[in-house]
Design an enzyme around this catalytic site. Structure first.
Site, short mmCIF file in Angstrom:
data_model
loop_
_atom_site.label_atom_id
_atom_site.label_comp_id
_atom_site.label_asym_id
_atom_site.label_seq_id
_atom_site.Cartn_x
_atom_site.Cartn_y
_atom_site.Cartn_z
N ASP A 39 0.85 -1.19 0.00
CA ASP A 39 0.00 0.00 0.00
C ASP A 39 0.89 1.25 0.00
O ASP A 39 2.10 1.18 0.16
CB ASP A 39 -0.98 -0.02 1.18
CG ASP A 39 -0.29 0.02 2.53
OD1 ASP A 39 0.00 -1.05 3.08
OD2 ASP A 39 -0.04 1.12 3.04
N HIS A 83 1.08 -8.88 -3.38
CA HIS A 83 0.14 -7.82 -3.02
C HIS A 83 0.94 -6.52 -2.96
O HIS A 83 1.33 -6.06 -1.88
CB HIS A 83 -0.54 -8.14 -1.69
CG HIS A 83 -1.70 -7.24 -1.38
ND1 HIS A 83 -2.97 -7.50 -1.79
CD2 HIS A 83 -1.76 -6.06 -0.71
CE1 HIS A 83 -3.78 -6.54 -1.39
NE2 HIS A 83 -3.05 -5.64 -0.72
N ASP A 114 0.19 -17.34 -3.89
CA ASP A 114 0.80 -16.30 -4.73
C ASP A 114 -0.29 -15.61 -5.55
O ASP A 114 -0.35 -15.75 -6.76
CB ASP A 114 1.86 -16.92 -5.64
CG ASP A 114 2.46 -15.87 -6.59
OD1 ASP A 114 2.44 -14.67 -6.24
OD2 ASP A 114 2.93 -16.27 -7.68
O1 G3I Z 1 -0.46 -9.23 19.42
C1 G3I Z 1 -1.10 -10.49 19.21
C2 G3I Z 1 -0.56 -11.50 20.18
O2 G3I Z 1 -0.87 -11.10 21.48
C3 G3I Z 1 -1.17 -12.86 19.85
O3 G3I Z 1 -0.60 -13.83 20.67
C4 G3I Z 1 -0.91 -13.21 18.40
C5 G3I Z 1 -1.57 -14.50 17.99
O4 G3I Z 1 -1.70 -14.61 16.60
O5 G3I Z 1 -1.41 -12.21 17.57
C6 G3I Z 1 -0.82 -10.96 17.81
O6 G3I Z 1 -1.38 -10.04 16.92
C7 G3I Z 1 -0.94 -10.13 15.59
C8 G3I Z 1 -0.32 -8.79 15.22
O7 G3I Z 1 0.01 -8.76 13.86
C9 G3I Z 1 0.94 -8.52 16.02
O8 G3I Z 1 1.91 -9.46 15.77
C10 G3I Z 1 -2.11 -10.40 14.70
O9 G3I Z 1 -2.58 -11.71 14.94
C11 G3I Z 1 -1.74 -10.26 13.25
O10 G3I Z 1 -2.88 -10.39 12.43
C12 G3I Z 1 -1.10 -8.91 13.02
O11 G3I Z 1 -0.65 -8.86 11.68
C13 G3I Z 1 -0.24 -7.59 11.23
C14 G3I Z 1 -1.13 -7.12 10.09
O12 G3I Z 1 -0.66 -5.89 9.57
C15 G3I Z 1 -2.57 -6.92 10.52
O13 G3I Z 1 -2.68 -5.96 11.49
C16 G3I Z 1 1.19 -7.72 10.72
O14 G3I Z 1 2.05 -8.01 11.82
C17 G3I Z 1 1.63 -6.45 10.04
O15 G3I Z 1 2.88 -6.69 9.41
C18 G3I Z 1 0.61 -6.02 8.99
O16 G3I Z 1 1.02 -4.79 8.50
C19 G3I Z 1 0.36 -4.32 7.33
C20 G3I Z 1 -0.13 -2.92 7.63
O17 G3I Z 1 -1.10 -2.97 8.63
C21 G3I Z 1 -0.67 -2.24 6.37
N1 G3I Z 1 0.29 -2.30 5.31
C22 G3I Z 1 0.75 -3.62 4.97
C23 G3I Z 1 1.34 -4.32 6.16
C24 G3I Z 1 1.81 -5.72 5.80
O18 G3I Z 1 0.77 -6.59 5.48
O1 9MR Z 2 -4.00 -3.54 0.55
C1 9MR Z 2 -4.12 -3.59 1.96
C2 9MR Z 2 -2.88 -4.17 2.56
O2 9MR Z 2 -1.78 -3.33 2.33
C3 9MR Z 2 -3.06 -4.43 4.04
O3 9MR Z 2 -1.99 -5.18 4.55
C4 9MR Z 2 -4.33 -5.19 4.30
C5 9MR Z 2 -4.61 -5.40 5.78
O4 9MR Z 2 -4.71 -4.23 6.46
O5 9MR Z 2 -5.43 -4.54 3.72
C6 9MR Z 2 -5.31 -4.42 2.33
O6 9MR Z 2 -6.45 -3.78 1.84
C7 9MR Z 2 -7.57 -4.63 1.77
C8 9MR Z 2 -8.60 -4.17 2.79
O7 9MR Z 2 -8.09 -4.34 4.08
C9 9MR Z 2 -9.89 -4.93 2.60
N1 9MR Z 2 -10.36 -4.83 1.25
C10 9MR Z 2 -9.40 -5.34 0.27
C11 9MR Z 2 -8.11 -4.57 0.35
C12 9MR Z 2 -7.07 -5.16 -0.62
O8 9MR Z 2 -7.54 -5.18 -1.89
#
Ligand code: G3I
Ligand code: 9MR
Length: 550
Positions: free
Chosen positions: A164, A477, A519
């Site tokens: 993003d 993505h 993928d």
């Molecule tokens: O903190 C809890 C922990 O207490 C628990 O034991 C564990 C069990 O699964 O989960 C932990 O939370 C996780 C959190 O990351 C912290 O590690 C969530 O399950 C997990 O879904 C979450 O994933 C993050 C994701 O965003 C959703 O929020 C990823 O680490 C993080 O890299 C990812 O970042 C995104 C940005 O929001 C948007 N841009 C893209 C980026 C990469 O996908």
């Molecule tokens: O593109 C977004 C990605 O960078 C993030 O990691 C993800 C989770 O926050 O969200 C993606 O955006 C999606 C949105 O959350 C839900 N609708 C579909 C989007 C991707 O096409």
């Protein structure tokens, strides 16, 4: 045990380095009887034959895995392994990681905000500029008396977080730290590392020029009136699948947070000491970074529990964290190393530092890496023995995992999170730090072995870095790669990796944690890219190639 023709050859698709351990895995859903194999060199001469050693159950993939060790084959060249008629080709060489070591860093150039990617530097991935971020609004969640809602500020540059187009301080923290640490730890190597970026040829090492692109943005995220740091710069929602120059949504700086202030303080303090050696190339930069770091740290001390959650109406990435103890320890450590000032020293509490494999949410080990690296200058003030034993304790766990794994990899169990490939890369970074402070080669060996995982010796058969391997992500993505009309994605990008959460509700061919990967564009939970996963890849692949060159 039974005979089967249904098995996979899992191997490092980029290559095996001469003089290092070399393994291939044969995996199957059944507990298979020995399979005959041979390995031929490029002239078709058989250089090894054998049968697959007894497989062991590999729970993370719900498979049985056998390890073929062919370390004794050490002549550079191209080889084939033939397992009862199934064939894979692989390489052995002394510079097999060279191209990837550049590409993993070049990723940052391709993902610059507010920049056109030129044909000279970006080849077929050249593109127009976008996201100038010179007219950014202060969101209501970030309003203050001197900067009320709607105030326009300018915060250009930086790297796109991921697939993003948003820019987040928290994961910029660990990403920028990791690249700066690569430079601090291996300075002479990086002084001559050419990346072919627009700044190449100036008086700074290319990696520092790339880092400056993001540091300049980070500095603009600090409110000069109080030292606080906005958590992120973002649209209200994620963009569509468009190129950067088509992005027209309003951009906001959103709510200051304690974790943003501390990530900022840690990185700015670290950067200040690095750029202190480049005063004539970047006059005043080091001092400005130090002042900024102090201001952010003071803000965090005065606002120690401002945990970020998305304000209503803001739907982009959260990078939330309800525990900032490790961020405090990391910032205090970096500030103390850089300034030597007592107030930071008195905030360091080694017992409070979480020495887990680092991630954007868990940064305690970054403090341990820095303290151990700078041990000679701080040993009168900090209990370096404890800092060292905490670092080695985690490295020992990782090394044991590699050595005991049915796959000879460090990944297992709860390592398979969103961004599991970042875990794998940071495990290797950890092993390299342990090697450096102990000179114990077994850590280095485990790191070399661990790299195979990211490059194909895993449960999916993908080499997880775009453009590097026989089977690599082609639909990451990543908005630029989707929208640029070029069939191959931007190269050098490490995708998130397998994990069983399937938060995107896409369809997956397996639910096993080491195989739950797709993928596809749809799979943002396994196939997105980020600056914070590429950074440890870049760190480690460069270090491994560098040790090889010595
Ligand atoms: O903190 C809890 C922990 O207490 C628990 O034991 C564990 C069990 O699964 O989960 C932990 O939370 C996780 C959190 O990351 C912290 O590690 C969530 O399950 C997990 O879904 C979450 O994933 C993050 C994701 O965003 C959703 O929020 C990823 O680490 C993080 O890299 C990812 O970042 C995104 C940005 O929001 C948007 N841009 C893209 C980026 C990469 O996908
Ligand atoms: O593109 C977004 C990605 O960078 C993030 O990691 C993800 C989770 O926050 O969200 C993606 O955006 C999606 C949105 O959350 C839900 N609708 C579909 C989007 C991707 O096409």
């Amino acid at each position: 045990q039974q005979e089967t023709t249904n098995f996979f050859i899992r191997y490092n698709q980029v290559g095996y380095l001469t003089g290092r351990d070399k393994t291939i895995n044969i995996t199957s859903t059944v507990n298979f009887l020995p399979l005959d194999y041979n390995i031929k060199n490029s002239s078709g001469v058989i250089v090894k034959t054998g049968t697959t050693p007894n497989p062991r159950f590999w729970g993370d993939a719900q498979e049985y895995a056998s390890i073929i060790n062919f370390s004794e084959i050490d002549t550079e060249g191209s080889y084939t392994v033939d397992v009862e008629g199934k064939i894979a080709r692989f390489y052995i060489g002394s510079s097999v990681y060279e191209d990837l070591s550049i590409a993993a860093l070049k990723y940052y150039y391709y993902n610059r905000a507010s920049a056109a990617i030129t044909a000279q530097h970006g080849g077929i991935w050249s593109r127009s500029s976008g996201l100038p971020d010179t007219q950014v609004r202060v969101h209501s969640s970030a309003a203050s008396s001197l900067r009320p809602t709607g105030t326009i500020i300018s915060a250009p540059k930086g790297w796109f977080d991921a697939g993003d187009y948003n820019k987040y301080i928290v994961n910029s923290g660990i990403s920028t730290y990791t690249l700066l640490a690569a430079f601090e730890h291996y300075t002479s190597y990086y002084q001559s590392k050419e990346l072919n970026i627009p700044e190449s040829g100036n008086n700074l090492p290319d990696i520092l020029d790339e880092i400056i692109w993001n540091l300049d943005w980070m500095l603009a995220m600090q409110d000069p009136n109080d030292g606080g740091v906005y958590h992120k710069l973002t649209g209200l929602n994620f963009a569509g699948r468009i190129m950067p120059n088509r992005y027209t949504a309003t951009r906001y700086v959103v709510k200051k947070s304690t974790s943003a202030a501390l990530n900022f303080a840690a990185v700015a303090a670290q950067a200040s000491r690095v750029f202190a050696n480049y005063e004539s190339e970047k006059p005043g930069y080091s001092i400005a970074l130090k002042d900024a770091a102090k201001g952010a740290y003071n803000w965090a001390k005065a606002n120690p529990t401002v945990y970020f959650t998305n304000p209503s109406g803001v739907l982009t990435g959260e990078y939330g964290d309800g525990n900032v103890t490790d961020e405090f320890q990391w910032a205090a450590s970096e500030l103390f190393i850089t300034t030597g000032e007592a107030q930071y020293k008195s905030d360091i509490n080694l017992n409070a530092i979480n020495n887990g494999v680092p991630s954007w949410q868990s940064v305690g080990s970054l403090a341990l890496f820095s303290m151990n690296f700078h041990s000679s200058s701080i040993s009168n003030d900090v209990d370096i023995n404890t800092a060292k034993s905490k670092l080695l304790a985690t490295a020992n766990i990782i090394r044991t995992k590699v050595n005991n794994s049915p796959m000879a990899i460090g990944m297992s169990g709860s390592d398979y999170v969103w961004g599991s490939n970042g875990v794998a890369a940071n495990q290797m970074l950890y092993l390299l730090r342990a090697y450096e402070i102990s000179s114990d080669e077994t850590y280095l060996k485990a790191a070399y072995k661990g790299m195979d995982y990211l490059l194909g010796r895993n449960g999916t058969g993908f080499s997880f870095v775009s453009g590097f391997g026989d089977k690599t992500p082609i639909n990451p993505h990543h908005r630029i790669s989707f929208a640029d009309g070029i069939s191959t994605p931007v190269p050098g990008m490490l995708v998130g990796g397998p994990q069983p959460g399937q938060q995107d509700k896409c369809s997956y061919s397996s639910n096993a944690s080491a195989k739950s990967f797709s993928d596809t564009w749809c799979s943002y939970s396994t196939n997105e890219v980020t600056i914070n996963w590429n950074a440890p890849l870049a760190y480690v692949i460069n270090a491994l190639q560098m040790y090889q060159n010595q």
